[in-house]
Design a protein around this motif. Structure first.
Motif, PDB file in Angstrom:
ATOM      1  N   SER A  55       0.811  -1.227   0.000  1.00  0.00           N
ATOM      2  CA  SER A  55       0.000   0.000   0.000  1.00  0.00           C
ATOM      3  C   SER A  55       0.842   1.274   0.000  1.00  0.00           C
ATOM      4  N   VAL A  56       2.135   1.157   0.341  1.00  0.00           N
ATOM      5  CA  VAL A  56       3.017   2.318   0.341  1.00  0.00           C
ATOM      6  C   VAL A  56       4.209   2.105  -0.601  1.00  0.00           C
ATOM      7  N   ASN A  57       4.051   1.171  -1.531  1.00  0.00           N
ATOM      8  CA  ASN A  57       5.080   0.875  -2.538  1.00  0.00           C
ATOM      9  C   ASN A  57       6.436   0.554  -1.892  1.00  0.00           C
ATOM     10  N   ASP A  58       6.418  -0.411  -0.977  1.00  0.00           N
ATOM     11  CA  ASP A  58       7.614  -0.793  -0.238  1.00  0.00           C
ATOM     12  C   ASP A  58       7.741  -2.311  -0.238  1.00  0.00           C
ATOM     13  N   ASP A  59       8.888  -2.815   0.232  1.00  0.00           N
ATOM     14  CA  ASP A  59       9.090  -4.244   0.404  1.00  0.00           C
ATOM     15  C   ASP A  59       8.197  -4.737   1.543  1.00  0.00           C
ATOM     16  N   ASP A  60       7.854  -6.020   1.504  1.00  0.00           N
ATOM     17  CA  ASP A  60       7.179  -6.653   2.629  1.00  0.00           C
ATOM     18  C   ASP A  60       8.233  -6.977   3.678  1.00  0.00           C
ATOM     19  N   LEU A  61       7.856  -6.873   4.954  1.00  0.00           N
ATOM     20  CA  LEU A  61       8.765  -7.167   6.052  1.00  0.00           C
ATOM     21  C   LEU A  61       8.150  -8.217   6.960  1.00  0.00           C
ATOM     22  N   TYR A  62       8.984  -9.075   7.515  1.00  0.00           N
ATOM     23  CA  TYR A  62       8.552 -10.107   8.457  1.00  0.00           C
ATOM     24  C   TYR A  62       9.486 -10.000   9.655  1.00  0.00           C
ATOM     25  N   VAL A  63       8.940  -9.693  10.814  1.00  0.00           N
ATOM     26  CA  VAL A  63       9.738  -9.447  12.013  1.00  0.00           C
ATOM     27  C   VAL A  63       9.513 -10.578  13.013  1.00  0.00           C
ATOM     28  N   LEU A  64      10.617 -11.158  13.503  1.00  0.00           N
ATOM     29  CA  LEU A  64      10.581 -12.271  14.451  1.00  0.00           C
ATOM     30  C   LEU A  64      11.224 -11.798  15.751  1.00  0.00           C
ATOM     31  N   ILE A  65      10.472 -11.852  16.846  1.00  0.00           N
ATOM     32  CA  ILE A  65      10.963 -11.354  18.130  1.00  0.00           C
ATOM     33  C   ILE A  65      11.013 -12.520  19.117  1.00  0.00           C
ATOM     34  N   ILE A  88      18.236  -8.180   9.044  1.00  0.00           N
ATOM     35  CA  ILE A  88      18.665  -7.783  10.390  1.00  0.00           C
ATOM     36  C   ILE A  88      18.621  -9.018  11.284  1.00  0.00           C
ATOM     37  N   ASP A  89      19.674  -9.189  12.071  1.00  0.00           N
ATOM     38  CA  ASP A  89      19.719 -10.252  13.074  1.00  0.00           C
ATOM     39  C   ASP A  89      20.523  -9.706  14.248  1.00  0.00           C
ATOM     40  N   THR A  90      19.840  -9.320  15.314  1.00  0.00           N
ATOM     41  CA  THR A  90      20.522  -8.673  16.433  1.00  0.00           C
ATOM     42  C   THR A  90      21.463  -9.618  17.181  1.00  0.00           C
ATOM     43  N   ALA A  91      21.377 -10.915  16.929  1.00  0.00           N
ATOM     44  CA  ALA A  91      22.275 -11.875  17.573  1.00  0.00           C
ATOM     45  C   ALA A  91      23.571 -12.069  16.802  1.00  0.00           C
ATOM     46  N   ALA A  92      23.644 -11.579  15.578  1.00  0.00           N
ATOM     47  CA  ALA A  92      24.843 -11.753  14.757  1.00  0.00           C
ATOM     48  C   ALA A  92      25.946 -10.810  15.218  1.00  0.00           C
ATOM     49  N   GLU A 110      11.346 -22.230   4.945  1.00  0.00           N
ATOM     50  CA  GLU A 110      10.104 -22.266   5.716  1.00  0.00           C
ATOM     51  C   GLU A 110      10.277 -21.969   7.202  1.00  0.00           C
ATOM     52  N   THR A 111      11.477 -22.169   7.734  1.00  0.00           N
ATOM     53  CA  THR A 111      11.702 -21.910   9.152  1.00  0.00           C
ATOM     54  C   THR A 111      12.938 -21.026   9.341  1.00  0.00           C
ATOM     55  N   VAL A 112      12.944 -20.310  10.472  1.00  0.00           N
ATOM     56  CA  VAL A 112      14.067 -19.431  10.816  1.00  0.00           C
ATOM     57  C   VAL A 112      14.424 -19.698  12.271  1.00  0.00           C
ATOM     58  N   ASP A 113      15.684 -20.028  12.515  1.00  0.00           N
ATOM     59  CA  ASP A 113      16.165 -20.211  13.879  1.00  0.00           C
ATOM     60  C   ASP A 113      16.546 -18.851  14.450  1.00  0.00           C
ATOM     61  N   SER A 114      16.050 -18.577  15.644  1.00  0.00           N
ATOM     62  CA  SER A 114      16.305 -17.300  16.305  1.00  0.00           C
ATOM     63  C   SER A 114      17.057 -17.542  17.604  1.00  0.00           C
ATOM     64  N   ALA A 115      18.164 -16.850  17.789  1.00  0.00           N
ATOM     65  CA  ALA A 115      18.932 -16.959  19.025  1.00  0.00           C
ATOM     66  C   ALA A 115      18.136 -16.360  20.183  1.00  0.00           C
ATOM     67  N   ALA A 116      18.535 -16.694  21.377  1.00  0.00           N
ATOM     68  CA  ALA A 116      17.880 -16.162  22.573  1.00  0.00           C
ATOM     69  C   ALA A 116      17.919 -14.637  22.579  1.00  0.00           C
ATOM     70  N   ARG A 117      16.830 -14.034  23.002  1.00  0.00           N
ATOM     71  CA  ARG A 117      16.710 -12.579  23.176  1.00  0.00           C
ATOM     72  C   ARG A 117      17.213 -11.808  21.953  1.00  0.00           C
ATOM     73  N   SER A 118      16.598 -12.094  20.823  1.00  0.00           N
ATOM     74  CA  SER A 118      17.034 -11.448  19.578  1.00  0.00           C
ATOM     75  C   SER A 118      15.835 -11.073  18.712  1.00  0.00           C
ATOM     76  N   VAL A 119      16.117 -10.216  17.745  1.00  0.00           N
ATOM     77  CA  VAL A 119      15.124  -9.804  16.757  1.00  0.00           C
ATOM     78  C   VAL A 119      15.719 -10.063  15.366  1.00  0.00           C
ATOM     79  N   ILE A 120      14.898 -10.636  14.498  1.00  0.00           N
ATOM     80  CA  ILE A 120      15.294 -10.886  13.112  1.00  0.00           C
ATOM     81  C   ILE A 120      14.280 -10.194  12.218  1.00  0.00           C
ATOM     82  N   VAL A 121      14.774  -9.520  11.183  1.00  0.00           N
ATOM     83  CA  VAL A 121      13.889  -8.891  10.199  1.00  0.00           C
ATOM     84  C   VAL A 121      14.199  -9.504   8.832  1.00  0.00           C
TER      85      VAL A 121
END
Length: 125
Positions: A55-65, A88-92, A110-121
C-alpha cells in the motif's frame, strides 16, 4: 559497533516507508507466534508479524521477536519460501547484524532459527 548499528537501523527505517507510515497498519499487518497462532498468554516470549508494504510501494517485512532465554524456531507464515532475505539479526556479530543486501547467501526457507533474546527482520521485494 553500537553507533554503526543504530546508524544503519535509522537508514533502514528511512528506506522503508511501511515502518513509519502516517496511518495505522490495519489490513497490512498479520500477527503470528512461532507458527500460525499467536500466544497472548503472560508467559509468551515469542512474537512475529508480517507487514505488507504494497500500500506504500515498499518491500514486505517479516519481524521475528524472541524474548526467551532459549533459541527458538519460527515458521514463516507469509510469502513464498525462498523469497525472503534476512536483513537484520541482532544476535549476529557486528558488522554482520544488519545488511540491506541480505545477511545470507541463500534465501530463507520455511523456518528461521532465532537466538535467545534477539530480533530478526526478513525482507521480500
Amino acid at each position: 559497533d553500537v553507533f554503526r548499528f543504530f546508524k544503519e537501523m535509522i537508514a533502514f527505517r528511512k528506506a522503508h516507508p511501511s515502518i513509519s507510515r502516517s496511518h495505522f497498519w490495519r489490513d497490512d499487518v498479520h500477527w503470528f507466534g512461532l507458527d500460525d497462532s499467536v500466544d497472548l498468554s503472560p508467559s509468551s516470549q515469542a512474537l512475529a508479524f508480517y507487514l505488507s508494504g504494497r500500500s506504500v510501494n515498499d518491500d514486505d517485512l517479516y519481524v521475528l521477536i524472541n524474548a526467551s532465554p532459549e533459541p527458538v524456531t519460527f515458521r514463516v507464515q507469509q510469502g513464498l519460501p525462498g523469497t525472503w532475505r534476512k536483513v537484520i539479526d541482532t544476535a549476529a556479530e557486528s558488522p554482520h547484524d544488519i545488511s540491506t543486501g541480505g545477511l545470507q547467501k541463500h534465501p530463507v526457507r520455511e523456518t528461521v532459527d532465532s537466538a535467545a533474546r534477539s530480533v530478526i527482520v526478513l525482507s521480500q521485494q
